[in-house]
Design an enzyme around this catalytic site. Structure first.
Site, mmCIF file in Angstrom:
data_model
loop_
_atom_site.group_PDB
_atom_site.id
_atom_site.type_symbol
_atom_site.label_atom_id
_atom_site.label_comp_id
_atom_site.label_asym_id
_atom_site.label_seq_id
_atom_site.Cartn_x
_atom_site.Cartn_y
_atom_site.Cartn_z
ATOM 1 C CD GLU A 177 -37.599 3.072 -63.318
ATOM 2 O OE1 GLU A 177 -37.083 4.066 -63.846
ATOM 3 O OE2 GLU A 177 -37.212 2.609 -62.236
ATOM 4 C CE LYS A 219 -34.451 1.621 -64.207
ATOM 5 N NZ LYS A 219 -33.317 2.529 -64.165
ATOM 6 N NE ARG A 294 -31.997 2.295 -54.760
ATOM 7 C CZ ARG A 294 -33.259 2.127 -54.356
ATOM 8 N NH1 ARG A 294 -33.551 2.190 -53.065
ATOM 9 N NH2 ARG A 294 -34.213 1.898 -55.241
#
Ligand code: 13P
Length: 352
Positions: A177, A219, A294
């Site tokens: 990521e 990611k 989120r």
């Protein structure tokens, strides 16, 4: 290392239009989010919240893997069942965040490097024993005046590659990521250039460290204008810019790209993911999936507020977001889904 097993796990993580639920907030981050909702910042509240998430009825229809945090992977449900077991029973692959956070990079004011390589081999072996089959490491790149520097990009790419190699040695699929942050007034074009530069550096280091590209997941951030940039492009322009950028820098051997949400609204994250799949799905070598925290969890957290009586409604909200994102992977997400979900989710909950 068994390359075939890594490959199978990586494929499973992006199969059937599912995606990842990131629920690996560190304790300070989780506590910050709890504080905003008036939820006590305790081990028990964090445990209860994570139990709510993983026991959501039918979660496994839309979620292939969940990313846990060190505290969470060791926890149990109220009935004593280890979280890892509950996750496995739902047909979901347990994963674990293994970096120890982004720290100031010496000699580079305003920039960060992610740490956590010391003792990583031993930690990975322990997590594998506990049932984890993939891991996550997040590097943070901050766009600004004169930054990011090459030194910051190289340091982070090098650490990501060393982490990824160690993961594969331990039998864990690395989720790699590198996040170019949304905060700032940079343009979409600048985000695209930076994201491409970062991804090229990351894949160069992965190659040097002999990471098997078919046994990892990328990611990345979507290519977006900065939050305070006056020019905010539409959903289709973001989808085009993101796919064009990734096509230049991500090798075809990578089985899946699972985007982070990075502070986008839930609806925009779904709409942008959907547009990428509508416009490009049949032409791309890798699956275009999601690994949101989120943008999947936020409505559930706001409904729960730490109260037992809100658990079912919060789980319905979580299921709804997971379902919207699975629809986005299929190119079937419609804004109208946001209006009609309550009834669907209620019946889904009852049927489970
Ligand atoms: P967000 O989707 O909230 O950006 O979180 C994804 C993540 O796992 C960050 O490391």
């Amino acid at each position: 290392m068994n390359n075939q097993e890594l490959k199978n796990t990586a494929q499973r993580m992006v199969a059937h239009d599912k995606g990842l639920l990131a629920m690996d907030e560190s304790n300070p981050t989780c506590d910050k989010r709890f504080a905003k909702q008036g939820i006590p910042q305790t081990v028990e509240a964090r445990r209860a919240y994570r139990e709510l998430l993983i026991t959501t009825p039918r979660l496994g229809e839309c979620i292939s893997g969940v990313i846990l945090y060190d505290e969470t992977i060791r926890q149990r449900g109220k009935d004593g069942t280890p979280f890892v077991e509950t996750i496995q029973r739902a047909g979901i692959v347990p994963g674990i965040k293994v970096d120890t956070g982004a720290k100031a990079l010496a000699g580079h004011p305003g920039e960060k490097v992610t740490e956590g390589l010391d003792g990583l081999r031993e930690r990975l072996n322990e997590y594998f024993q506990m049932g984890a089959r993939f891991a996550k490491w997040r590097a943070v790149i901050t766009p600004g005046t004169g930054i990011p520097s090459r030194g910051c990009i190289e340091a982070n790419a090098g650490a990501l590659a060393r982490y990824a190699a160690l993961c594969q040695e331990a039998g864990l699929v690395p989720v790699v990521e590198p996040e170019v942050l949304m905060e700032g007034d940079h343009t979409l074009q600048r985000c695209s250039e930076l994201t491409e530069e970062v991804l090229r550096a990351v894949f160069a280091h992965l190659y040097t460290q002999r990471v098997e590209l078919d046994g990892m997941i990328l990611k990345p951030n979507m290519v977006l204008p900065g939050l305070s940039c006056p020019q905010q492009e539409g959903v289709d322009e973001v989808a085009d810019a993101t796919v064009q950028c990734l096509s230049r820098a991500v090798p075809a051997a990578v089985p899946g790209v699972a985007f982070l949400s990075g502070g986008q609204s839930c609806e925009l994250a779904s709409a942008r993911l959907n547009a990428m799949n509508v416009r490009f799905k049949s032409k791309l070598p890798w699956a275009v999936a999601f690994s949101f925290a989120r943008a999947i969890q936020q409505p559930a957290l706001e409904i729960w507020k730490g109260h037992e009586e809100n658990v079912t409604a919060a789980q319905q909200a979580l299921y709804h977001r997971a379902r919207c994102n699975r629809a986005a992977r299929r190119g079937e997400y419609q804004p109208a889904m946001e209006r009609s979900w309550k009834w669907d989710a209620v019946s889904a909950g009852k049927a489970a």
